[in-house]
Every structure is written in structure tokens, then in C-alpha cells.
Design an enzyme around this catalytic site. Structure first.
Site, mmCIF file in Angstrom:
data_model
loop_
_atom_site.group_PDB
_atom_site.id
_atom_site.type_symbol
_atom_site.label_atom_id
_atom_site.label_comp_id
_atom_site.label_asym_id
_atom_site.label_seq_id
_atom_site.Cartn_x
_atom_site.Cartn_y
_atom_site.Cartn_z
ATOM 1 N N TYR A 232 0.824 -1.214 0.000
ATOM 2 C CA TYR A 232 0.000 0.000 0.000
ATOM 3 C C TYR A 232 0.857 1.263 0.000
ATOM 4 O O TYR A 232 0.495 2.286 0.569
ATOM 5 C CB TYR A 232 -0.984 0.002 1.168
ATOM 6 C CG TYR A 232 -2.084 -1.013 0.982
ATOM 7 C CD1 TYR A 232 -3.328 -0.639 0.515
ATOM 8 C CD2 TYR A 232 -1.862 -2.367 1.237
ATOM 9 C CE1 TYR A 232 -4.336 -1.572 0.310
ATOM 10 C CE2 TYR A 232 -2.852 -3.313 1.036
ATOM 11 C CZ TYR A 232 -4.091 -2.908 0.575
ATOM 12 O OH TYR A 232 -5.084 -3.835 0.367
ATOM 13 N N ASN A 285 -4.261 -4.424 -7.351
ATOM 14 C CA ASN A 285 -4.396 -3.075 -7.909
ATOM 15 C C ASN A 285 -3.465 -2.066 -7.249
ATOM 16 O O ASN A 285 -3.054 -1.081 -7.871
ATOM 17 C CB ASN A 285 -5.847 -2.590 -7.798
ATOM 18 C CG ASN A 285 -6.372 -2.618 -6.384
ATOM 19 O OD1 ASN A 285 -6.442 -3.688 -5.772
ATOM 20 N ND2 ASN A 285 -6.766 -1.471 -5.863
ATOM 21 N N HIS A 377 -16.374 -3.412 -4.276
ATOM 22 C CA HIS A 377 -15.873 -4.143 -5.446
ATOM 23 C C HIS A 377 -16.864 -5.182 -5.974
ATOM 24 O O HIS A 377 -16.461 -6.148 -6.643
ATOM 25 C CB HIS A 377 -14.528 -4.809 -5.129
ATOM 26 C CG HIS A 377 -13.505 -3.884 -4.561
ATOM 27 N ND1 HIS A 377 -13.054 -2.775 -5.236
ATOM 28 C CD2 HIS A 377 -12.853 -3.887 -3.364
ATOM 29 C CE1 HIS A 377 -12.163 -2.140 -4.489
ATOM 30 N NE2 HIS A 377 -12.020 -2.778 -3.357
#
Length: 547
Positions: A232, A285, A377
């Protein structure tokens, strides 16, 4: 039996203890998929849990640099395609971040691993390659980054199920690591399996992450699968300012920035585990990390060793490997996956080459789930499902692991949204502990069904998540109750352990961080049924798709 009867008689004056004992017997049964499909279960969210995690600061001793000069750090082990080879990776030298950086020269430091079956006799030596990578931003005021020297060395000719000791570095510079160890995977065969395979996703580097990894380490895994979203680092600006929500806090930045030192902090923290336990990673992602010249996934592709070439892949985004009698396939959701793409063609070839008499279990992973009932999502990866689900079903994939959704969910066996005894079991484990919010809302709750046009991830491609055209949910985009395919869901940080027992039975256990490491939050035997779900080496996918 006599000893149990005798023990029970001792409790004739203690009825409360007797009831507790009998209750314990009642909880001994572990269900299996043979008893399914199961009625959907939702465990209510506990507001006392930390829904927002806090990142470890750079001052934490666990992420600070503890070596000198070109001594190795961030040491890790990864598998090759079979038991006889592993990769050792590490970093030497210091990263630089600022407006004026000067990359290190990888040629100045050798990549050497000395190893053997005795820590006192490291009689073998292997050499490999090294590289550096840059994260560059062509905008005024943004800081650039250049990594330390990253080394990858492949060890070959190893024996199965064998403990090896090793040290890595450059002996000519007197810059060698301490001695570490790893155990090779069992030889591939229908009666040969690693003891425990740990599975975790969306890990990050928070205080919740430290609990997850400590908990996981206590369960003594033989292999670790990380299902995307590693550090992250892209929740930070290049000046080190971070946020739980980048787009909320930094909406006007000219490019989505990252703070690359978070990768180094993560590598240092994880070394205690992954220098001894092999780690296999697939991209998420948060690894996109776009930079100058539209380059993406540079840190991910540089820092880990992948058996891509060994498994016939031309990409770090998808590859496969064996661990005993399990064939693992790691797929990329953020690279082209349609039927004309190289990834799809590679997947067809890989599946065709799987011999289920040698590797009966077929396990596939990628980051964003196809079957998730959370609002976050929801149906985001529908285009990938439309392209690939028929192929995976045709070859009898047993289990699919995903992350992305920051919660836990296990499915019944499912195919094309219908319960199917030959479909895979889908398990979402995106609850590793990262600093973004935990997913606690469900798409089937009133007011939480997302707008269909909001669901696609623009990086993944087009729009495929149309309304359902069959069953009780016809003309609807969401269910109005927990979907039939969803067997169990709970919003808690944690991880899972897969223990394959034989060619048809495997035990899956999910652990919550708030419990002891021996207490399970969800547990089931996943049972293969090759007698009713025959597997063919080569199939006509177009025929299946038209059924």
C-alpha cells in the site's frame, strides 16, 4: 471408550462441567463440502474491532535498516515450478529518495548464495543476477526514488522435503548474511503434500498486519500465498504523507503518487518469516504504481522472484508451480485476460499439461474476486469471469483464492452464479490488515446495491456486469438476501491455512486476529469428487460455453 465412561462418571457431582464437556464433543464435527450446499451464514460485524488500521511508522524498529554497507537485508525465499529449485532474493545498499538521486550500479556487488544440508557445511554455491529500479515522476516538486540493489539467485538440484541452510551476499566484500534455512516442497505425487499453506491478501504494513503475521507464524506454515496488494505504498505522497483514502485526501495530484520506501519497510518486517518460509505473490491493484512513461508494476516485478520462465510464462503477472500434489496457478487480473490474449493462451497450455494423477489438486488465485457479496468491489471483475470461468470449470479447478475485498467470504461450489457440485469453492481472504477500511456492507442490504455503471475497474477493462437473466434474481443487479453461492461471510482481519490430506480431502481453516492462533473462525473439509466430476486433459471450451 472405557476411559471416557470412567471420566464421565467422575463428573456425577459436577453437572455443569459435564455439560461443558459434552458441548465440546458436539463441536468436534467439521463439515465437508459433501454436506453442501450450505445455507448462507453472516457473522455480525463486531464494532469493537478496529475497522481502520494504522500503518507502522518509519521509526518502528521492525522496519528500520539494521545492516551496514552492502550486507543483505529483506531476504526471502520463493519457489520455482517444482521441488528441486527455489529462488533466494535480497537487497543490498540503501535506497535514495529526493529531487536528485543517483542509482547504484548492480555490477559493483555480486549475487552469491552458499547453501547445504548442514548449517556448518555450506558446500554448494550459486550465483544469480541483480538489478535496481526507479520510480520517477515528471512533475515539479515530486520526489523520485531509486532502490537498493535487488538480487535473485536460483538454487537447483535440491532434494524434496529437505531442510537446507543458506547465507547470501557478496563474500568478496565480506558482506554475507546470517545463516537462514528453508525446507523444499515434497515431490509431486498423489500422496505427497506440504503440511500447511498459509493464504492471505491485502496485507499492508499496519499494526493489524503485525498481528496477522504473528498469528500466521504461530501456525508454522510451509508455504505462504500473498494474493495481491502488498505494501500500500500508493496510499502515500512522495513526501511520505499518507492517507486511508488517497483520492479523498489528495484529489488534485497530477499523478497517483507513491512512497516507495514503504516497500523497503515491508521487506524488512517480513524477513523473519519469508527468509525461512517460501512466499509466492500475485499482483493487486495497489501494485499498479504508474510513473513516468506510463510504466506500471515496476516495484512488484523487480522485488520478487517468479517462476515465470520455468512455467512457460512471459510475464510476472501469471505463472504456475507445483507444491507436492498441488498445482497452483497465479493469474493476472490487471493484464489482458480475454480469449485472444497471451495470458489466456498460456493458461490453456498450462491446464492441458496438468496431470491429475500426479497433482490431483488444482488451485488458482488472482486478486479481485468473481463471487463476493460485499458492496465493496461488487462484480468488479465480471469481465474476467465472463472470459475465463468456462475454461477453469472445464478443467475441474478445485479452489480459487482471491483478495481485494477487505473481509472474509467462502462460497458454496458455484459455476455461472448457480450452485454446482463440480464448481470450485471460492474463498476471499482480503482481510490481511491493511490501512484502508474494512468491508462491512453487503450488496444485498437495502440501499447498498451499487449502480451497475460504477462497478467496473477502469484499469481492468470494459463493462460486463449486467442484470441477472435467470432464477429468482432475474432483471436484478443484486440479490435481496445473502446469495445462495455465499456460504459464510464475516468482516474480521485474519488469514487462512490450507492442509491437503490426500488426493480428495483438504482442510481449510480461517483464523481471526482477535482469537488465539488455535481457534478457528471458519473451517471446512473441501472434498474433490473426480467420480462425478470427470476431468479431461483437453476439452472444447466453445462447446461448454454454448450449453
Amino acid at each position: 471408550m472405557a476411559s471416557i465412561t470412567f471420566s464421565l462418571l467422575q463428573f456425577h457431582r459436577a453437572p455443569i462441567l459435564l455439560l461443558i464437556l459434552l458441548a465440546g464433543f458436539g463441536h468436534c464435527h467439521i463439515p465437508s463440502t459433501l454436506e453442501g450446499p450450505f445455507d448462507p451464514v453472516t457473522v455480525p460485524f463486531d464494532p469493537a474491532l478496529r475497522g481502520v488500521a494504522v500503518d507502522l511508522p518509519e521509526t518502528d524498529p521492525r522496519v528500520r535498516r539494521r545492516v551496514r554497507g552492502f550486507e543483505p537485508e529483506q531476504i526471502s525465499v520463493s519457489l520455482s515450478t517444482s521441488h528441486d529449485s527455489v529462488w533466494i532474493s535480497w537487497v543490498t545498499g540503501e535506497f535514495q529518495i529526493g529531487l536528485d538521486i543517483k542509482p547504484l550500479d548492480p555490477k559493483t556487488v555480486s549475487s552469491v548464495v552458499q547453501y547445504g544440508t548442514s548449517r556448518f557445511e555450506l558446500v554448494h554455491e550459486a550465483r544469480g543476477q541483480s538489478l535496481i529500479y526507479n520510480q520517477l515522476y515528471p512533475f515539479e516538486g515530486l520526489q523520485n526514488y531509486t532502490s537498493g540493489i535487488i538480487h535473485h539467485v536460483q538454487l537447483k538440484g535440491l532434494e524434496p522435503s529437505t531442510l537446507y541452510y543458506y547465507q547470501c551476499g557478496d563474500p568478496s566484500l565480506q558482506a554475507m548474511s546470517d545463516i537462514y534455512y528453508f525446507r523444499t516442497m515434497p515431490i509431486s505425487g498423489s500422496k505427497s503434500y506440504p503440511g500447511k499453506v498459509a493464504v492471505v491478501g491485502d496485507l499492508g504494513l499496519t499494526y493489524n498486519t503485525t498481528t496477522t503475521i504473528g498469528h500466521l507464524t504461530s501456525n508454522e506454515p510451509d508455504l505462504l500465498l500473498l494474493i495481491g496488494d502488498v505494501t500500500y505504498a500508493n496510499l502515500y505522497l512522495t513526501n511520505g504523507t499518507g492517507s486511508d483514502c488517497y483520492s479523498c485526501s489528495f484529489p488534485l495530484t497530477p499523478i497517483h503518487e507513491t512512497y516507495q520506501p514503504r516497500w523497503d519497510y515491508w521487506g524488512r518486517f517480513m524477513q523473519n518469516l519469508v527468509s525461512n518460509v517460501p512466499i509466492m505473490v500475485v499482483e493487486g491493484n495497489h501494485e499498479i504504481e504508474k510513473q513516468a512513461e506510463n510504466r506500471t508494476f515496476v516495484a512488484y516485478s523487480s522485488r520478487f522472484a517468479f517462476p515465470s520462465q520455468e512455467s512457460g510464462s512471459s510475464s510476472t503477472f501469471y505463472y504456475s508451480f507445483n507444491a507436492g500434489g498441488i498445482h497452483f496457478i497465479m493469474l493476472g487480473a490487471y493484464i489482458n485476460y480475454d480469449k485472444t490474449a497471451e495470458q489466456y493462451k498460456w493458461l490453456e497450455r498450462d491446464l492441458e499439461n496438468v496431470d491429475r494423477s500426479i497433482t490431483p489438486w488444482l488451485v488458482v488465485t488472482w486478486h479481485p474476486p468473481w463471487y463476493s457479496s460485499y458492496e465493496a468491489h461488487y462484480r468488479e471483475a465480471e469481465c474476467m469471469r465472463v472470459e475465463m470461468e468456462d475454461l477453469l470449470y472445464a478443467y475441474g479447478v478445485d479452489i480459487i483464492f482471491n483478495g481485494h475485498v477487505h473481509a472474509y467470504e467462502r462460497s458454496n461450489r458455484v459455476y455461472n452464479y448457480n450452485l454446482d457440485p463440480c464448481g470450485p469453492v471460492y474463498i476471499t481472504v482480503g482481510d490481511g490488515g491493511n490501512r484502508e477500511k474494512m468491508a462491512i456492507k453487503f450488496a444485498d442490504e437495502p440501499g447498498h446495491c451499487p449502480d451497475p455503471l460504477s462497478t467496473p475497474d477502469p484499469y481492468m477493462g470494459g463493462f460486463c456486469a449486467t442484470n441477472f437473466t435467470f432464477g429468482t434474481k432475474v432483471s436484478k443487479f443484486c440479490w435481496d438476501r445473502q446469495p445462495d453461492y455465499s456460504a459464510f461471510r464475516e468482516s474480521s482481519f485474519g488469514y487462512g491455512i490450507l492442509e491437503v490430506k490426500n488426493e480428495t480431502w483438504a482442510l481449510w481453516s480461517w483464523y481471526r486476529n482477535q482469537d488465539s492462533y488455535k481457534e478457528v473462525g471458519d473451517q471446512i473439509y473441501i472434498v474433490r469428487q473426480p467420480d462425478i466430476c470427470p476431468i479431461h486433459q483437453r476439452v472444447n471450451i466453445d462447446c461448454i460455453a454454448s450449453i
